[in-house]
Design an enzyme around this catalytic site. Structure first.
Site, PDB file in Angstrom:
ATOM      1  N   HIS A 149     -24.056   0.255 -17.814  1.00  0.00           N
ATOM      2  CA  HIS A 149     -23.954   0.406 -19.266  1.00  0.00           C
ATOM      3  C   HIS A 149     -25.161   1.132 -19.843  1.00  0.00           C
ATOM      4  CE1 HIS A 149     -20.656  -2.787 -19.898  1.00  0.00           C
ATOM      5  NE2 HIS A 149     -20.183  -1.588 -19.658  1.00  0.00           N
ATOM      6  N   ARG A 196      -2.364  -3.861 -15.955  1.00  0.00           N
ATOM      7  CA  ARG A 196      -2.004  -4.220 -14.577  1.00  0.00           C
ATOM      8  C   ARG A 196      -2.253  -5.712 -14.386  1.00  0.00           C
ATOM      9  NH1 ARG A 196      -5.002  -1.438  -9.611  1.00  0.00           N
ATOM     10  NH2 ARG A 196      -6.670  -2.876 -10.173  1.00  0.00           N
ATOM     11  N   ASN A 199      -6.664   5.238  -4.248  1.00  0.00           N
ATOM     12  CA  ASN A 199      -7.818   4.564  -3.622  1.00  0.00           C
ATOM     13  C   ASN A 199      -7.327   3.668  -2.487  1.00  0.00           C
ATOM     14  OD1 ASN A 199      -9.139   5.753  -5.741  1.00  0.00           O
ATOM     15  ND2 ASN A 199      -9.329   3.893  -6.941  1.00  0.00           N
ATOM     16  N   ASP A 200      -6.310   2.886  -2.770  1.00  0.00           N
ATOM     17  CA  ASP A 200      -5.771   2.013  -1.728  1.00  0.00           C
ATOM     18  C   ASP A 200      -4.821   2.747  -0.802  1.00  0.00           C
ATOM     19  OD1 ASP A 200      -6.891  -0.613  -1.829  1.00  0.00           O
ATOM     20  OD2 ASP A 200      -6.069  -0.749  -3.852  1.00  0.00           O
ATOM     21  N   ARG A 213      -7.526  -2.741 -15.595  1.00  0.00           N
ATOM     22  CA  ARG A 213      -7.681  -3.633 -14.432  1.00  0.00           C
ATOM     23  C   ARG A 213      -8.017  -5.036 -14.931  1.00  0.00           C
ATOM     24  NH1 ARG A 213     -10.451   1.341 -12.194  1.00  0.00           N
ATOM     25  NH2 ARG A 213      -9.483   1.788 -10.172  1.00  0.00           N
ATOM     26  N   GLU A 225       0.715   2.079  -3.766  1.00  0.00           N
ATOM     27  CA  GLU A 225      -0.588   2.178  -3.097  1.00  0.00           C
ATOM     28  C   GLU A 225      -0.564   1.585  -1.693  1.00  0.00           C
ATOM     29  OE1 GLU A 225      -3.548   0.110  -5.453  1.00  0.00           O
ATOM     30  OE2 GLU A 225      -2.158  -1.462  -5.987  1.00  0.00           O
ATOM     31  N   CYS A 244      -3.329   7.165 -10.663  1.00  0.00           N
ATOM     32  CA  CYS A 244      -4.516   6.580 -11.299  1.00  0.00           C
ATOM     33  C   CYS A 244      -5.668   6.342 -10.334  1.00  0.00           C
ATOM     34  CB  CYS A 244      -4.158   5.303 -12.041  1.00  0.00           C
ATOM     35  SG  CYS A 244      -3.499   4.015 -10.967  1.00  0.00           S
ATOM     36  N   ARG A 301     -12.021   1.132   2.221  1.00  0.00           N
ATOM     37  CA  ARG A 301     -12.488   1.914   1.074  1.00  0.00           C
ATOM     38  C   ARG A 301     -13.914   1.563   0.670  1.00  0.00           C
ATOM     39  NH1 ARG A 301      -8.797   0.034  -4.025  1.00  0.00           N
ATOM     40  NH2 ARG A 301     -10.557   0.606  -5.320  1.00  0.00           N
TER      41      ARG A 301
HETATM   42  C1  PEP Z   1      -6.047   2.518  -6.537  1.00  0.00           C
HETATM   43  O1  PEP Z   1      -5.947   1.760  -5.572  1.00  0.00           O
HETATM   44  O2  PEP Z   1      -6.002   3.761  -6.444  1.00  0.00           O
HETATM   45  C2  PEP Z   1      -6.244   1.980  -7.895  1.00  0.00           C
HETATM   46  C3  PEP Z   1      -6.244   2.762  -8.947  1.00  0.00           C
HETATM   47  O3  PEP Z   1      -6.458   0.660  -8.021  1.00  0.00           O
HETATM   48  P1  PEP Z   1      -7.828  -0.067  -7.679  1.00  0.00           P
HETATM   49  O4  PEP Z   1      -8.869   0.989  -7.501  1.00  0.00           O
HETATM   50  O5  PEP Z   1      -8.090  -0.987  -8.815  1.00  0.00           O
HETATM   51  O6  PEP Z   1      -7.513  -0.812  -6.411  1.00  0.00           O
HETATM   52 MG    MG Z   2      -5.541  -0.330  -5.783  1.00  0.00          MG
END
Ligand code: PEP
Ligand code: MG
Length: 626
Positions: free
Chosen positions: A214, A357, A479-480, A321, A456, A527, A490
């Site tokens: 922040h 979510r 990401n997942d 999230r 994902e 996303c 990850r």
């Molecule tokens: C993802 O997995 O790409 C995602 C957007 O969710 P998170 O990063 O919260 O797991």
């Molecule tokens: Mg995810």
């Protein structure tokens, strides 16, 4: 394979031309370049005495605590009121601190220590904050580190503020300055950073912190260049040393020569002109040169970030999230508490849409309130929707809160980590039950609340055509998806270079999902962090995506990237990429195609651009060399 150098590759993120002086590497916290004398300030931690109190002193000590809470809130309000108009996110962050200072969970914990353990208020505050902060200790290095470190930082700030009130140590850590200076500190609280606008502070350097802390967000809002996480700053810099703070390269130069100073000043001036151009375009429509609209939304984790998102031109919240509501506590958040939070976000963003979510807890996102058993392989264990379905009581509470918040704007609900259609069906049943309960309680709500899923997990990609018949929207979580497809944790930094979003397997999966969704008219967004890389973003447009959600700060540059390309070019690149066999080959192709026109966006500056810079479609002029 060829040993020839590639015709064009992604420009290196930083390419310092051998500066003269001592160079310290850190993290680019806030862009811009400043040169000036250093002012080294001490540790911000407040000293206090540990005292046991007698039973007769308990009530007086509790009253001192209450007074400290009132005073700490007043202090934060004063800082907030003293800020110049403009940076909305700054006030939003300070508002979040106001809430945290009075958080009943914290206050109850402190009071209990005063009453049961007979500790003085200072000691009780420090211990309670310490216990809460420990919940945020990262278990391993990873992408979540930044977030977790930031929450810990928030708690430390609240603790420090209360301690300063209790001990009477309310002095500003930055003394009044008589000339523009660069503040060097181990750490700065956001309120201290905000206080700098009244002093001639031209930049700051901290030893700890991350890009998403922040304090760094504040610095960006206040347009003060900053390098954070510069590990040796306090031992290498003395008050009075001339320093260059390069918030673009994440670099500090101590005692540079005149040539290096001149170079830095020039780059700073060019960056300023560049950033002004980008931000002035943030409210322009996000359309490609051939008129195709691409919707850009923001990923957020805290209500305060919703305002930051709008300020950067987000067309809505593509991913909220909600799991972070659960992780800083030992008790579950109540329905009313969650409702208030979701409502705040929905109202802040209305009439734009918000996708909430449901909690994605487990894996690398632990939550003490769930008291989950240790698992051998948490990423493959009781996580996200599986955990939700195993705890219908907790899940229904969240769903009811979301449904109630839908009365205040355009709200959608999204399920994380869906691996089979059965999970979607079970969630839908619970959603129907929650709707029934909300109606029975007489709360208003949206007539229809869309229920969508994250794509994902590889099985969801394979079954996308089946899922598309029952899900109302998709959002691809790369990401997942990368983690589970390429079998790369990850959170493992040493494996990170292998976890490329340009891997042809990932591109093929995205294409498969987009096609299945299109056949069933299911709106599809993406996303994952991939969306905030300009080269990846234009490739995603080529793969057929028309909605991307990303960290708010990336929106202006991704918008600019979209506005500089044509869908035809993007589609051609995507078609070729899908035929390539390695991530390196794909990235080389995309860089070769688009880096010349996106060079400044990839480096964060017009600096050293080796290409003829076209006039951008919205008419932003080529910036003159400084
Ligand atoms: C993802 O997995 O790409 C995602 C957007 O969710 P998170 O990063 O919260 O797991
Ligand atoms: Mg995810």
């Amino acid at each position: 394979m060829s040993s020839e150098p590639p015709p064009m590759t992604r420009p290196p993120p930083s390419d310092p031309s051998a500066p003269h002086g001592v160079v310290l590497k850190g993290i680019a916290g806030s862009p811009g370049v400043a040169v000036g004398p250093a002012l080294v300030v001490g540790d911000t931690k407040t000293a206090y005495t540990r005292r046991h109190i007698s039973s007769t002193q308990i009530e007086a000590e509790v009253a001192r605590l209450a007074q400290a809470v009132t005073d700490a809130k007043r202090h934060v309000r004063e800082v907030s009121a003293s800020l110049p108009p403009g940076p909305l996110e700054t006030n939003a962050i300070l508002d979040a601190y106001l809430t945290m200072i009075g958080d009943p969970m914290l206050i109850e914990r402190v009071e209990k220590k005063i009453r049961d353990e007979k500790k003085c208020a200072e000691w009780a505050v420090a211990q309670a904050c310490d216990e809460i902060a420990k919940l945020f200790l990262p278990s391993e290095l990873g992408e979540r580190d930044a977030y977790i470190a930031e929450r810990r930082h928030d708690i430390e700030f609240v603790c420090d503020r209360l301690l300063r009130e209790l001990t009477g140590d309310t002095k500003l850590i930055v003394p009044r300055l008589d000339q523009p200076m660069v503040v060097v500190a181990r750490d700065l609280s956001p309120a201290d950073t905000a206080g700098m606008v009244r002093e001639p502070v031209i930049a700051f350097i901290t030893e700890i912190g991350t890009r998403t802390s922040h304090t760094a967000i504040m610095a960006r809002a206040l347009e003060i260049p900053a390098v954070v996480g510069a590990a040796d700053a306090l031992s290498m810099i003395r008050t009075g040393d001339t320093v260059i703070v390069d918030g673009l390269r994440g670099q500090v130069v101590v005692n540079p020569n005149d040539l290096t100073i001149g170079d830095a000043r020039g780059r700073g001036a060019r960056h300023l002109a560049f950033a002004r151009g980008l931000l002035s375009a943030r409210n322009q429509p996000c359309v490609t040169r051939d008129g195709e609209a691409v919707c850009l939304k923001a990923n957020v984790e805290l209500p305060a970030e919703a305002i930051l998102a709008l300020d950067h031109g987000a067309e809505g919240i593509g991913l909220y999230r909600t799991e972070f509501i659960y992780i800083d506590r030992t008790t579950m958040p109540t329905e009313d508490e969650q409702y208030e939070l979701y409502r705040a976000v929905v109202e802040a963003v209305a009439p734009r849409p918000v996708t909430l979510r449901t909690f994605d807890i487990g894996g690398d996102k632990f939550a003490s309130s769930f008291q989950l058993p240790a698992e051998m392989n948490p990423a493959l264990g009781l996580r996200a929707v599986r955990l939700a379905l195993s705890r219908p009581d907790v899940f229904l509470t969240q769903l009811r809160a979301m449904i109630r918040a839908s009365a205040h704007g355009d709200l959608r609900i999204m399920i994380p980590m869906v691996a089979s259609v059965q999970e979607l069906r079970e969630v839908r049943k619970l959603l129907d039950q929650a709707i029934f309960e909300v109606d029975a309680a007489g709360h208003p709500r949206l007539a229809h609340i869309s229920l969508g899923i994250m794509i994902e997990v590889p099985s969801a990609v394979v079954m996308a055509d089946v899922l598309a018949q029952e899900a109302e929207f998709f959002s691809i979580g790369t990401n997942d998806l990368i983690q589970y497809t390429l079998a790369i944790d990850r959170g493992n930094r040493s494996m990170a270079p292998l976890a490329s979003p340009f891997h042809p397997a990932i591109l093929r999966m995205i294409r498969q999902v987009v096609r299945a969704a299109a056949e069933h008219n299911v709106p599809t967004a993406l996303c994952g962090a991939m969306a905030s890389d300009p080269l990846a973003a234009v490739l995603l447009v080529g793969l057929g995506l028309r909605e991307l959600s990303m960290e708010a700060a990336a929106i202006p540059e991704i918008k600019e990237a979209v506005r500089r390309v044509t869908t035809a070019d993007c589609e051609r690149a995507a078609e070729t990429a899908l035929k390539l066999d390695t991530a390196e080959a794909v990235e080389e192709l995309v860089a070769g195609t688009f880096a010349p026109s996106l060079y400044d966006l990839l480096t964060g500056n017009d600096d050293d651009a080796p290409y003829e810079q076209e006039t951008s479609p919205q008419g932003r002029e080529t910036l003159p060399d400084a």
